[in-house]
Design a protein around this motif. Structure first.
Motif, PDB file in Angstrom:
ATOM      1  N   LEU A  36       0.837  -1.201   0.000  1.00  0.00           N
ATOM      2  CA  LEU A  36       0.000   0.000   0.000  1.00  0.00           C
ATOM      3  C   LEU A  36       0.873   1.253   0.000  1.00  0.00           C
ATOM      4  O   LEU A  36       2.053   1.214   0.332  1.00  0.00           O
ATOM      5  CB  LEU A  36      -0.904   0.020   1.241  1.00  0.00           C
ATOM      6  CG  LEU A  36      -1.850  -1.162   1.443  1.00  0.00           C
ATOM      7  CD1 LEU A  36      -2.641  -0.994   2.735  1.00  0.00           C
ATOM      8  CD2 LEU A  36      -2.803  -1.312   0.255  1.00  0.00           C
ATOM      9  N   TRP A  66       0.048   3.648   1.967  1.00  0.00           N
ATOM     10  CA  TRP A  66      -0.261   4.199   3.278  1.00  0.00           C
ATOM     11  C   TRP A  66       0.759   3.715   4.306  1.00  0.00           C
ATOM     12  O   TRP A  66       1.306   2.616   4.191  1.00  0.00           O
ATOM     13  CB  TRP A  66      -1.638   3.749   3.754  1.00  0.00           C
ATOM     14  CG  TRP A  66      -2.790   4.173   2.905  1.00  0.00           C
ATOM     15  CD1 TRP A  66      -2.841   5.219   2.042  1.00  0.00           C
ATOM     16  CD2 TRP A  66      -4.080   3.546   2.862  1.00  0.00           C
ATOM     17  NE1 TRP A  66      -4.078   5.307   1.461  1.00  0.00           N
ATOM     18  CE2 TRP A  66      -4.868   4.286   1.945  1.00  0.00           C
ATOM     19  CE3 TRP A  66      -4.652   2.456   3.499  1.00  0.00           C
ATOM     20  CZ2 TRP A  66      -6.191   3.960   1.654  1.00  0.00           C
ATOM     21  CZ3 TRP A  66      -5.971   2.119   3.224  1.00  0.00           C
ATOM     22  CH2 TRP A  66      -6.721   2.866   2.305  1.00  0.00           C
ATOM     23  N   THR A 102      -3.133   2.959   7.728  1.00  0.00           N
ATOM     24  CA  THR A 102      -3.884   1.748   7.396  1.00  0.00           C
ATOM     25  C   THR A 102      -4.716   1.283   8.589  1.00  0.00           C
ATOM     26  O   THR A 102      -5.870   0.865   8.429  1.00  0.00           O
ATOM     27  CB  THR A 102      -2.929   0.630   6.950  1.00  0.00           C
ATOM     28  OG1 THR A 102      -2.121   1.110   5.877  1.00  0.00           O
ATOM     29  CG2 THR A 102      -3.697  -0.594   6.483  1.00  0.00           C
ATOM     30  N   HIS A 135      -7.613   3.451   8.812  1.00  0.00           N
ATOM     31  CA  HIS A 135      -8.561   3.097   7.760  1.00  0.00           C
ATOM     32  C   HIS A 135      -9.483   1.954   8.204  1.00  0.00           C
ATOM     33  O   HIS A 135     -10.678   1.960   7.888  1.00  0.00           O
ATOM     34  CB  HIS A 135      -7.808   2.688   6.489  1.00  0.00           C
ATOM     35  CG  HIS A 135      -8.699   2.103   5.436  1.00  0.00           C
ATOM     36  ND1 HIS A 135      -9.507   2.874   4.617  1.00  0.00           N
ATOM     37  CD2 HIS A 135      -8.928   0.804   5.080  1.00  0.00           C
ATOM     38  CE1 HIS A 135     -10.177   2.088   3.803  1.00  0.00           C
ATOM     39  NE2 HIS A 135      -9.855   0.832   4.063  1.00  0.00           N
ATOM     40  N   HIS A 179      -6.188  -5.876   5.976  1.00  0.00           N
ATOM     41  CA  HIS A 179      -5.333  -4.736   6.320  1.00  0.00           C
ATOM     42  C   HIS A 179      -4.458  -5.032   7.533  1.00  0.00           C
ATOM     43  O   HIS A 179      -3.366  -4.446   7.662  1.00  0.00           O
ATOM     44  CB  HIS A 179      -6.182  -3.485   6.521  1.00  0.00           C
ATOM     45  CG  HIS A 179      -6.706  -2.930   5.231  1.00  0.00           C
ATOM     46  ND1 HIS A 179      -5.905  -2.783   4.114  1.00  0.00           N
ATOM     47  CD2 HIS A 179      -7.949  -2.505   4.866  1.00  0.00           C
ATOM     48  CE1 HIS A 179      -6.629  -2.284   3.121  1.00  0.00           C
ATOM     49  NE2 HIS A 179      -7.864  -2.110   3.557  1.00  0.00           N
TER      50      HIS A 179
END
Length: 365
Positions: A36, A38, A43, A46, A130
């Motif tokens: 990612l 991020w 993350t 998120h 994630h």
């Protein structure tokens, strides 16, 4: 049946926070999550944001995206961020548990809405994937409970053939890993079930997890009139599971339960025998429980679903085959816009498409 409920939401969040708690002393902002753009901290935030948004959407039954967002005080440490994830998970678990059966709220992919099981499945998937991204970035081990990964696949990835183990299969299906004998995945999406209003009933797409339960004699999570579906629905679900296990199931050409909006009772089933063939033909079948016959449910369901299919670019003809002595079913297809095939068309269907010689062929174009 592999369920998808508030319990699975809580289990996924527990799995996530337990794995990340091992790195509370690390700088999550300085390390990117694997695969990612991020940071690990972004993350993790998120995850909390997704769960909070899902809870808001489902709790309100919103028909559009709610502009809900999370921000953290600058002094929030990693432990505090994990508490936010736990709180967001608790909110979504409560929303899933209290949402009435059949309620749907907006979610863009792929059909514009999701039910409570769909929101739970999206939470489970978001949390597992994630957490995987973050732990890989931080160099930590992580593998969620196998039953969570298997449930996520059966509820949200009906187009993905089950693999030898659920977690590696889910990672492969989302472009995060390799699976022997399968090409790498570079673009992916999950599938909430398709729901189509059809006058007095709603056609509710049956997921592989539900189909597996129905074929084994269960309810599939539906509240059936007269105690259960007619045998044809169970047979159709058997075919759906076989297609899923073979990796050829297309959820939009699957099986649907006919659910009455006024009381939530399932009164029958309707669906396709498979995806369109090379001649852009697709076959449809349906049945009703005995107590639901004579109310026009089958006619409206058949008219709506065949019309939906014909509006697609990959379907030119919808066919139905009926036994000669089943006069009520013949009247249903005629009221739904089907016409009897010609002698030549029936001959071709028998010779080229293995249609049973004892059946009548009806077409809608």
């Amino acid at each position: 049946m592999r369920t998808m409920s508030g319990d699975q939401v809580e289990a996924a969040v527990t799995s996530c926070t337990a794995a990340l708690r091992a790195a509370l002393d690390r700088d999550w902002e300085a390390v990117d999550a694997a695969g990612l753009d991020w940071s690990c901290r972004t993350t993790a935030l998120h995850i909390a944001q997704a769960l909070t948004k899902y809870a808001g959407q489902l709790a309100t039954g919103a028909r559009h995206r709610i502009p809900l967002n999370l921000t953290l005080p600058e002094d929030t440490d990693n432990a505090g961020l994990l508490q936010v994830i736990e709180a967001a998970g608790a909110l979504l678990a409560a929303a899933v548990r209290t949402a009435p059966p059949g309620v749907r709220a907006f979610h863009p992919y792929p059909f514009g809405s999701a039910d409570r099981e769909g929101f739970a499945a999206m939470c489970v998937t978001e949390a597992m994937l994630h957490t995987h991204d973050i732990t890989r970035g931080l160099g930590l081990p992580y593998e969620p409970p196998a039953d969570l990964a298997e449930s996520a696949l059966a509820w949200l990835f009906p187009h993905v053939q089950p693999g030898p183990a659920p977690w590696p299969t889910l990672l492969w299906a989302t472009g995060r890993g390799e699976l022997p004998g399968r090409a790498p995945v570079t673009d992916w999406n999950w599938y909430n079930n398709l729901v189509i209003p059809a006058g007095p009933v709603t056609l509710t797409g049956i997921r592989p997890a539900q189909a597996d339960d129905l074929r084994l004699g269960g309810t599939g999570g539906f509240d059936w009139l007269d105690g259960g579906p007619y045998e044809g629905t169970r047979e159709a679900c058997t075919l759906l599971v076989k297609a899923y296990e073979a990796g050829v199931h297309r959820p939009e050409f699957g099986v649907f339960a006919l659910v009455r909006p006024e009381d939530g009772r399932a009164v029958g089933g309707i669906g396709f025998h498979g995806a369109p063939d090379e001649e852009r033909r697709v076959e449809i079948g349906y049945d009703l429980v005995a107590g639901a016959r004579g109310h026009g449910y089958a006619t409206e369901a058949l008219r709506t679903l065949s019309g939906w299919a014909l509006a697609r670019d990959d379907v030119d003809t919808v066919i139905a085959t009926i036994e000669p002595d089943n006069v009520p079913s013949q009247r249903v297809v005629e009221r739904a816009g089907f016409t009897r095939a010609t002698v030549e068309e029936e001959r071709t269907a028998r010779t080229d498409h293995d249609m049973d010689a004892g059946l009548l062929l009806y077409l809608r174009r």
